[in-house]
Motif scaffolding. Sequence first.
Motif, mmCIF file in Angstrom:
data_model
loop_
_atom_site.group_PDB
_atom_site.id
_atom_site.type_symbol
_atom_site.label_atom_id
_atom_site.label_comp_id
_atom_site.label_asym_id
_atom_site.label_seq_id
_atom_site.Cartn_x
_atom_site.Cartn_y
_atom_site.Cartn_z
ATOM 1 N N LEU A 144 -32.016 30.319 -27.048
ATOM 2 C CA LEU A 144 -31.061 31.313 -27.527
ATOM 3 C C LEU A 144 -29.633 30.764 -27.477
ATOM 4 N N VAL A 145 -29.317 29.997 -26.451
ATOM 5 C CA VAL A 145 -27.993 29.374 -26.380
ATOM 6 C C VAL A 145 -27.810 28.405 -27.545
ATOM 7 N N ARG A 146 -28.821 27.590 -27.793
ATOM 8 C CA ARG A 146 -28.753 26.643 -28.911
ATOM 9 C C ARG A 146 -28.525 27.378 -30.224
ATOM 10 N N ASP A 147 -29.293 28.460 -30.437
ATOM 11 C CA ASP A 147 -29.151 29.219 -31.684
ATOM 12 C C ASP A 147 -27.776 29.876 -31.768
ATOM 13 N N SER A 148 -27.249 30.327 -30.634
ATOM 14 C CA SER A 148 -25.925 30.946 -30.647
ATOM 15 C C SER A 148 -24.853 29.930 -31.026
ATOM 16 N N ILE A 149 -24.993 28.702 -30.557
ATOM 17 C CA ILE A 149 -24.048 27.650 -30.940
ATOM 18 C C ILE A 149 -24.066 27.464 -32.452
ATOM 19 N N ARG A 150 -25.250 27.389 -33.017
ATOM 20 C CA ARG A 150 -25.367 27.217 -34.462
ATOM 21 C C ARG A 150 -24.821 28.421 -35.220
ATOM 22 N N ASP A 151 -25.092 29.618 -34.692
ATOM 23 C CA ASP A 151 -24.657 30.828 -35.395
ATOM 24 C C ASP A 151 -23.139 31.000 -35.338
ATOM 25 N N VAL A 152 -22.528 30.682 -34.186
ATOM 26 C CA VAL A 152 -21.069 30.745 -34.108
ATOM 27 C C VAL A 152 -20.465 29.742 -35.082
ATOM 28 N N ALA A 153 -21.026 28.547 -35.129
ATOM 29 C CA ALA A 153 -20.526 27.524 -36.043
ATOM 30 C C ALA A 153 -20.657 27.976 -37.492
ATOM 31 N N ALA A 154 -21.776 28.611 -37.825
ATOM 32 C CA ALA A 154 -21.964 29.097 -39.191
ATOM 33 C C ALA A 154 -20.949 30.179 -39.528
ATOM 34 N N ALA A 155 -20.677 31.064 -38.564
ATOM 35 C CA ALA A 155 -19.706 32.133 -38.800
ATOM 36 C C ALA A 155 -18.309 31.580 -39.017
ATOM 37 N N LEU A 156 -18.034 30.433 -38.386
ATOM 38 C CA LEU A 156 -16.718 29.815 -38.506
ATOM 39 C C LEU A 156 -16.666 28.783 -39.639
ATOM 40 N N ARG A 157 -17.762 28.658 -40.363
ATOM 41 C CA ARG A 157 -17.880 27.663 -41.435
ATOM 42 C C ARG A 157 -17.718 26.250 -40.886
ATOM 43 N N MET A 158 -18.417 25.988 -39.769
ATOM 44 C CA MET A 158 -18.377 24.676 -39.125
ATOM 45 C C MET A 158 -19.800 24.191 -38.858
ATOM 46 N N ASN A 159 -20.641 24.229 -39.877
ATOM 47 C CA ASN A 159 -22.054 23.932 -39.695
ATOM 48 C C ASN A 159 -22.305 22.532 -39.141
ATOM 49 N N ASP A 160 -21.598 21.535 -39.638
ATOM 50 C CA ASP A 160 -21.823 20.170 -39.169
ATOM 51 C C ASP A 160 -21.472 20.035 -37.688
ATOM 52 N N GLU A 161 -20.349 20.622 -37.294
ATOM 53 C CA GLU A 161 -19.961 20.578 -35.887
ATOM 54 C C GLU A 161 -20.949 21.365 -35.035
ATOM 55 N N GLY A 162 -21.464 22.463 -35.583
ATOM 56 C CA GLY A 162 -22.463 23.244 -34.866
ATOM 57 C C GLY A 162 -23.724 22.449 -34.595
ATOM 58 N N LEU A 163 -24.170 21.691 -35.576
ATOM 59 C CA LEU A 163 -25.355 20.853 -35.385
ATOM 60 C C LEU A 163 -25.099 19.790 -34.327
ATOM 61 N N ARG A 164 -23.902 19.234 -34.316
ATOM 62 C CA ARG A 164 -23.577 18.203 -33.339
ATOM 63 C C ARG A 164 -23.557 18.776 -31.920
ATOM 64 N N VAL A 165 -22.860 19.901 -31.735
ATOM 65 C CA VAL A 165 -22.761 20.498 -30.404
ATOM 66 C C VAL A 165 -24.124 21.010 -29.942
ATOM 67 N N ALA A 166 -24.890 21.633 -30.836
ATOM 68 C CA ALA A 166 -26.222 22.116 -30.481
ATOM 69 C C ALA A 166 -27.146 20.962 -30.127
ATOM 70 N N GLY A 167 -27.016 19.857 -30.849
ATOM 71 C CA GLY A 167 -27.834 18.692 -30.546
ATOM 72 C C GLY A 167 -27.519 18.108 -29.188
ATOM 73 N N ARG A 168 -26.238 18.048 -28.848
ATOM 74 C CA ARG A 168 -25.832 17.544 -27.534
ATOM 75 C C ARG A 168 -26.321 18.475 -26.437
ATOM 76 N N PHE A 169 -26.221 19.786 -26.673
ATOM 77 C CA PHE A 169 -26.707 20.766 -25.700
ATOM 78 C C PHE A 169 -28.205 20.575 -25.470
ATOM 79 N N THR A 170 -28.975 20.449 -26.536
ATOM 80 C CA THR A 170 -30.422 20.294 -26.415
ATOM 81 C C THR A 170 -30.775 19.016 -25.669
ATOM 82 N N SER A 171 -30.073 17.945 -25.967
ATOM 83 C CA SER A 171 -30.328 16.686 -25.274
ATOM 84 C C SER A 171 -30.045 16.812 -23.784
ATOM 85 N N ASP A 172 -28.925 17.438 -23.422
ATOM 86 C CA ASP A 172 -28.591 17.647 -22.017
ATOM 87 C C ASP A 172 -29.621 18.527 -21.326
#
Length: 309
Positions: A144-172
């Motif tokens: 849910l945290v990962r999805d929230s990162i992606r959804d906030v990024a989508a709402a802000l029109r920052m999809n690429d950054e959202g994928l990067r931050v979500a990917g780092r979160f998942t790896s950690d």
Amino acid sequence: MNEPFDARDARRRALLTGGAALVAGAWLGTLVPATLANAALPAVPGNGGPKRVVVAGGALTEIVYALGAQDRVIANDLTSLYPEAATKLPKIGYLRTLSAEGVLSLHPDLLLAGAEAGPPNVLSQIAAAGVPVKRFAHGYTAELVRDSIRDVAAALRMNDEGLRVAGRFTSDWLRIREQIEQRYGIARRPRVLFILGHTGNQVMVAGQDTAADAMLAYAGAENALHGFNGYRPLTAEAAVAAQPDVLLTTTTGPSAADPAATLLAQPGLANTPAGRAKRVVSFDALYLLGFGPRLPQAVADLAQRVHTM
């Protein structure tokens, strides 16, 4: 071309007064309808997303900062305590008791609303006044945290950054989970009693379907109390019967009081295995229970504290 603030305010006041009955009739105690929660976000000329964002929820504020979009936030709520810069922004009050007038007076073009934000009729009024309201789901999982990162990024029109931050979160997250399994997987699971807060002789403790219960499970510990959901007062008899190895509590901001001394003064807690050995662990509330981008490190810190006391 953007609508002038005075014209927009007039339209919003009309919706908040003349349209109040319609809003109330459509609500009926449910969450914000999907058409409002996921309303199309406005295109901002010359920019890839909303410029005037209000955030209601400490974890969402953390996500916005992790995305590097803090310059778009014009206000947040009282639970937005991290990072420190977020505490300097104008406040819209407590996220459960928002005011439509207060939020709309800031002229936002987006409201990010955590699962606990409300009341529901206020969110409906804000959406009816033309402000997109993005609601986030309730739950206590890393997914849910990962999805929230992606959804906030989508709402802000920052999809690429959202994928990067979500990917780092998942790896950690995967790395921390593996470390906890390797270090504590075969060890005895300590019994931990989580105490939300206490005033006078009242002690509130966590059962299932709580952030505390989920954190203890992720940390390889056992919640000392079972058989109920949410939080309830703890009696001295129940505290002794729970036989906790560790007492876990939270603080909010700096405090002169010693959490251990305060807890061990409560009836029953001093007579538990944790109390007799003075095994008391305290964390910042947002860090431990916020389920934001810092979740992997919070779980690692909790596991280390409760397994090595």
